[in-house]
Structure formats: structure tokens, C-alpha cells
Design a protein around this motif. Sequence first.
Motif, PDB file in Angstrom:
ATOM      1  N   LEU A  20       0.820  -1.203   0.000  1.00 58.02           N
ATOM      2  CA  LEU A  20       0.000   0.000   0.000  1.00 58.02           C
ATOM      3  C   LEU A  20       0.857   1.257   0.000  1.00 58.02           C
ATOM      4  O   LEU A  20       0.519   2.261  -0.629  1.00 58.02           O
ATOM      5  CB  LEU A  20      -0.920  -0.001   1.223  1.00 58.02           C
ATOM      6  CG  LEU A  20      -2.081  -0.996   1.178  1.00 58.02           C
ATOM      7  CD1 LEU A  20      -2.769  -1.062   2.536  1.00 58.02           C
ATOM      8  CD2 LEU A  20      -3.072  -0.615   0.099  1.00 58.02           C
ATOM      9  N   GLY A  21       1.965   1.194   0.725  1.00 54.77           N
ATOM     10  CA  GLY A  21       2.887   2.325   0.730  1.00 54.77           C
ATOM     11  C   GLY A  21       3.432   2.602  -0.658  1.00 54.77           C
ATOM     12  O   GLY A  21       3.563   3.760  -1.077  1.00 54.77           O
ATOM     13  N   LYS A  22       3.750   1.553  -1.406  1.00 54.97           N
ATOM     14  CA  LYS A  22       4.233   1.705  -2.781  1.00 54.97           C
ATOM     15  C   LYS A  22       3.151   2.294  -3.676  1.00 54.97           C
ATOM     16  O   LYS A  22       3.432   3.103  -4.565  1.00 54.97           O
ATOM     17  CB  LYS A  22       4.670   0.343  -3.328  1.00 54.97           C
ATOM     18  CG  LYS A  22       5.918  -0.220  -2.655  1.00 54.97           C
ATOM     19  CD  LYS A  22       7.133   0.650  -2.930  1.00 54.97           C
ATOM     20  CE  LYS A  22       8.389   0.066  -2.307  1.00 54.97           C
ATOM     21  NZ  LYS A  22       9.572   0.952  -2.503  1.00 54.97           N
ATOM     22  N   LEU A  23       1.898   1.873  -3.433  1.00 52.32           N
ATOM     23  CA  LEU A  23       0.796   2.389  -4.247  1.00 52.32           C
ATOM     24  C   LEU A  23       0.643   3.895  -4.069  1.00 52.32           C
ATOM     25  O   LEU A  23       0.368   4.626  -5.023  1.00 52.32           O
ATOM     26  CB  LEU A  23      -0.504   1.682  -3.855  1.00 52.32           C
ATOM     27  CG  LEU A  23      -1.746   2.051  -4.672  1.00 52.32           C
ATOM     28  CD1 LEU A  23      -1.547   1.719  -6.140  1.00 52.32           C
ATOM     29  CD2 LEU A  23      -2.965   1.330  -4.136  1.00 52.32           C
ATOM     30  N   LYS A  24       0.861   4.381  -2.844  1.00 51.10           N
ATOM     31  CA  LYS A  24       0.775   5.820  -2.602  1.00 51.10           C
ATOM     32  C   LYS A  24       1.882   6.587  -3.329  1.00 51.10           C
ATOM     33  O   LYS A  24       1.723   7.747  -3.676  1.00 51.10           O
ATOM     34  CB  LYS A  24       0.848   6.099  -1.093  1.00 51.10           C
ATOM     35  CG  LYS A  24      -0.434   5.753  -0.346  1.00 51.10           C
ATOM     36  CD  LYS A  24      -0.358   6.200   1.096  1.00 51.10           C
ATOM     37  CE  LYS A  24      -1.683   5.999   1.811  1.00 51.10           C
ATOM     38  NZ  LYS A  24      -1.652   6.469   3.212  1.00 51.10           N
ATOM     39  N   GLU A  25       3.005   5.917  -3.572  1.00 50.91           N
ATOM     40  CA  GLU A  25       4.119   6.559  -4.283  1.00 50.91           C
ATOM     41  C   GLU A  25       3.828   6.691  -5.777  1.00 50.91           C
ATOM     42  O   GLU A  25       4.366   7.565  -6.448  1.00 50.91           O
ATOM     43  CB  GLU A  25       5.398   5.745  -4.091  1.00 50.91           C
ATOM     44  CG  GLU A  25       5.930   5.745  -2.660  1.00 50.91           C
ATOM     45  CD  GLU A  25       7.187   4.904  -2.539  1.00 50.91           C
ATOM     46  OE1 GLU A  25       7.859   4.693  -3.577  1.00 50.91           O
ATOM     47  OE2 GLU A  25       7.504   4.452  -1.411  1.00 50.91           O
ATOM     48  N   GLU A  33      -3.934  -1.924 -13.813  1.00 55.41           N
ATOM     49  CA  GLU A  33      -2.858  -2.074 -12.833  1.00 55.41           C
ATOM     50  C   GLU A  33      -3.375  -1.864 -11.412  1.00 55.41           C
ATOM     51  O   GLU A  33      -2.954  -2.552 -10.478  1.00 55.41           O
ATOM     52  CB  GLU A  33      -1.735  -1.077 -13.134  1.00 55.41           C
ATOM     53  CG  GLU A  33      -0.953  -1.406 -14.400  1.00 55.41           C
ATOM     54  CD  GLU A  33       0.013  -0.297 -14.783  1.00 55.41           C
ATOM     55  OE1 GLU A  33       1.117  -0.611 -15.242  1.00 55.41           O
ATOM     56  OE2 GLU A  33      -0.362   0.893 -14.616  1.00 55.41           O
ATOM     57  N   THR A  34      -4.301  -0.915 -11.246  1.00 54.95           N
ATOM     58  CA  THR A  34      -4.859  -0.649  -9.916  1.00 54.95           C
ATOM     59  C   THR A  34      -5.605  -1.864  -9.385  1.00 54.95           C
ATOM     60  O   THR A  34      -5.429  -2.262  -8.228  1.00 54.95           O
ATOM     61  CB  THR A  34      -5.815   0.561  -9.959  1.00 54.95           C
ATOM     62  OG1 THR A  34      -5.090   1.719 -10.375  1.00 54.95           O
ATOM     63  CG2 THR A  34      -6.432   0.816  -8.588  1.00 54.95           C
ATOM     64  N   VAL A  35      -6.450  -2.476 -10.234  1.00 54.52           N
ATOM     65  CA  VAL A  35      -7.201  -3.664  -9.823  1.00 54.52           C
ATOM     66  C   VAL A  35      -6.245  -4.803  -9.490  1.00 54.52           C
ATOM     67  O   VAL A  35      -6.406  -5.507  -8.490  1.00 54.52           O
ATOM     68  CB  VAL A  35      -8.201  -4.087 -10.913  1.00 54.52           C
ATOM     69  CG1 VAL A  35      -8.809  -5.455 -10.586  1.00 54.52           C
ATOM     70  CG2 VAL A  35      -9.295  -3.049 -11.064  1.00 54.52           C
ATOM     71  N   SER A  36      -5.245  -4.994 -10.329  1.00 51.76           N
ATOM     72  CA  SER A  36      -4.262  -6.053 -10.108  1.00 51.76           C
ATOM     73  C   SER A  36      -3.503  -5.832  -8.800  1.00 51.76           C
ATOM     74  O   SER A  36      -3.274  -6.775  -8.029  1.00 51.76           O
ATOM     75  CB  SER A  36      -3.277  -6.111 -11.277  1.00 51.76           C
ATOM     76  OG  SER A  36      -2.293  -7.094 -11.055  1.00 51.76           O
ATOM     77  N   PHE A  37      -3.142  -4.590  -8.551  1.00 53.69           N
ATOM     78  CA  PHE A  37      -2.386  -4.255  -7.347  1.00 53.69           C
ATOM     79  C   PHE A  37      -3.212  -4.518  -6.091  1.00 53.69           C
ATOM     80  O   PHE A  37      -2.751  -5.152  -5.135  1.00 53.69           O
ATOM     81  CB  PHE A  37      -1.954  -2.789  -7.411  1.00 53.69           C
ATOM     82  CG  PHE A  37      -0.852  -2.441  -6.451  1.00 53.69           C
ATOM     83  CD1 PHE A  37       0.469  -2.438  -6.852  1.00 53.69           C
ATOM     84  CD2 PHE A  37      -1.143  -2.131  -5.131  1.00 53.69           C
ATOM     85  CE1 PHE A  37       1.498  -2.124  -5.961  1.00 53.69           C
ATOM     86  CE2 PHE A  37      -0.132  -1.817  -4.235  1.00 53.69           C
ATOM     87  CZ  PHE A  37       1.196  -1.813  -4.658  1.00 53.69           C
ATOM     88  N   SER A  54     -10.145 -11.890  -9.062  1.00 51.20           N
ATOM     89  CA  SER A  54      -9.894 -11.748 -10.502  1.00 51.20           C
ATOM     90  C   SER A  54     -11.136 -11.203 -11.203  1.00 51.20           C
ATOM     91  O   SER A  54     -12.265 -11.533 -10.820  1.00 51.20           O
ATOM     92  CB  SER A  54      -9.512 -13.099 -11.115  1.00 51.20           C
ATOM     93  OG  SER A  54     -10.562 -14.040 -10.940  1.00 51.20           O
ATOM     94  N   PRO A  55     -10.949 -10.356 -12.225  1.00 53.62           N
ATOM     95  CA  PRO A  55     -12.090  -9.854 -12.990  1.00 53.62           C
ATOM     96  C   PRO A  55     -12.712 -10.979 -13.816  1.00 53.62           C
ATOM     97  O   PRO A  55     -12.024 -11.910 -14.241  1.00 53.62           O
ATOM     98  CB  PRO A  55     -11.462  -8.787 -13.901  1.00 53.62           C
ATOM     99  CG  PRO A  55     -10.119  -8.500 -13.315  1.00 53.62           C
ATOM    100  CD  PRO A  55      -9.678  -9.766 -12.664  1.00 53.62           C
ATOM    101  N   THR A  56     -14.012 -10.917 -14.041  1.00 52.18           N
ATOM    102  CA  THR A  56     -14.672 -11.892 -14.906  1.00 52.18           C
ATOM    103  C   THR A  56     -14.191 -11.700 -16.339  1.00 52.18           C
ATOM    104  O   THR A  56     -13.693 -10.637 -16.708  1.00 52.18           O
ATOM    105  CB  THR A  56     -16.198 -11.732 -14.852  1.00 52.18           C
ATOM    106  OG1 THR A  56     -16.547 -10.361 -15.144  1.00 52.18           O
ATOM    107  CG2 THR A  56     -16.720 -12.094 -13.471  1.00 52.18           C
ATOM    108  N   THR A  57     -14.342 -12.750 -17.134  1.00 51.35           N
ATOM    109  CA  THR A  57     -13.804 -12.721 -18.507  1.00 51.35           C
ATOM    110  C   THR A  57     -14.496 -11.684 -19.395  1.00 51.35           C
ATOM    111  O   THR A  57     -13.942 -11.291 -20.422  1.00 51.35           O
ATOM    112  CB  THR A  57     -13.946 -14.106 -19.158  1.00 51.35           C
ATOM    113  OG1 THR A  57     -15.326 -14.529 -19.108  1.00 51.35           O
ATOM    114  CG2 THR A  57     -13.093 -15.135 -18.423  1.00 51.35           C
TER     115      THR A  57
END
Length: 243
Positions: A20-25, A33-37, A54-57
Amino acid sequence: MSYEKYRSTMNESQYANLLLGKLKEYPCISSVETVSFFSSVFVHRFETYLTSISPTTNTVFKAKADNYEGYYQKLLDVLFATDVSIVEAFARAKYYLDRIFYNMTSKGNLNYGYIPEVLLTAEELESELGVTEETVHYYSERGLEITEGYGRKKYPLHNVFYWNKNLWMARLQVLNQAFQSRDRTHEEIKKEVEFTIQEFQFLYKTHFKEHDKTILDPSNLENPTGFYELRPLPQELKGLNKK
């Protein structure tokens, strides 16, 4: 039922906080990328509760996501929190992640995989909530989560949190309706309204209008919210038939 054994281990929580700290950076990453993270953060933060996200197909990400800044900050606050049970933390975090996902996409949902120990059978959920099978079925179609692939255990524990908090249950129903509406065609919506009216008439062995007139005080019903939701359906069906 005690939920204490479902608390995350300190090491996993620390790792999630590091992510989470990395995400704030790097706040300007793409929607995908946000969903994956966040999926990775969730699995580590709630490692005694969750196995995967995981997102649906059929998911389609928008070229430009709707604003979700408020939900984003609330999600971060919940994920960093240490003063709530794992079930409550997950329930709140899941709602915010689903809300962000909705604003980022024009179609699709998130699939959550759970460890079997945090899943209840229908009978166990009925006992936890103190309601009948019909009520569980009704709200399962309007927001209470059901997961497949685990036999009869298909209701995650956090459903209990939502049910016991009226505001969260209302939020859940609104979001669930929004997801359903955007993924359905006009004919599918029409068929669902027709089915719901028929289901009501079957359960109560009466025509909807006749039943409506006999209810002097809906608050005395086991499911008054359901009554108020169902009452406008015949008029809604008329509007759908005109289109």
C-alpha cells in the motif's frame, strides 16, 4: 460465532502495508494495474480469509474511469486499519474495491475466492441472521454474496456484518443493482421483473394488487423492505412493455 481465528498474521499484514505504501508513491497507474495491485494487497492482508481476486472474462475497462477518489481513500483507510475484526475489515474493503471497479469498468465483476472455513451453508446463515430460508433467498438476489464451487457452503461470513448494519446492507443492494443493470439487455430486465412478480404471487398465493390492499402496516411483515421494493414492479413492467 467467534471470528478471532480469522485475523491476519502480522507478517502478511506488514507486507500488505508495504504494498500500500508503494501504491501511494505511484498513484497514477492504469485501471487494470490498480485492480491487479489491490488484488495482491487483499490476498496478503486477508490471507486467512481470501485466496484470490480476478475480474470476470467479460470485463471491459473504460478508457477514462469515473471519479473514484473518495472510495479510493476509504479503501486505503480500511486496509491500514488495525482496530477492527478481519471480517468487518474485509466487508468494508470489499465494498470499496467493488465500487472502484464499477467506476473503472463498463462491464464485468470481480470474482472472490475464499478459504472454505469462512463459508456458511444456507442453514447456518439463516441461524446467524435469525431469518427464514425465503428471506435469505430474497436478499441473495439483491446483494448478499453467494460463491460457487464449495458445495453447500456458499455464503461468506461477511454477509453477517452487512446484514447487521442497515446502512451497509443498503449500500450493498444499490451497488448490486447497478452491476446487474449495466450487464443486462432490455429483454433480460423485463423478464426479471416478470419473474419477480410471479415469484411474489406464488409465495403469497395471491395477486400482487390484492395483497397490497390487505397490508395495513408493512412494518409488521418479516421482510418490509422487500414489500416496498416489490410494490412498484407492476408499474415498472408497464413502462418496459411500452419501450
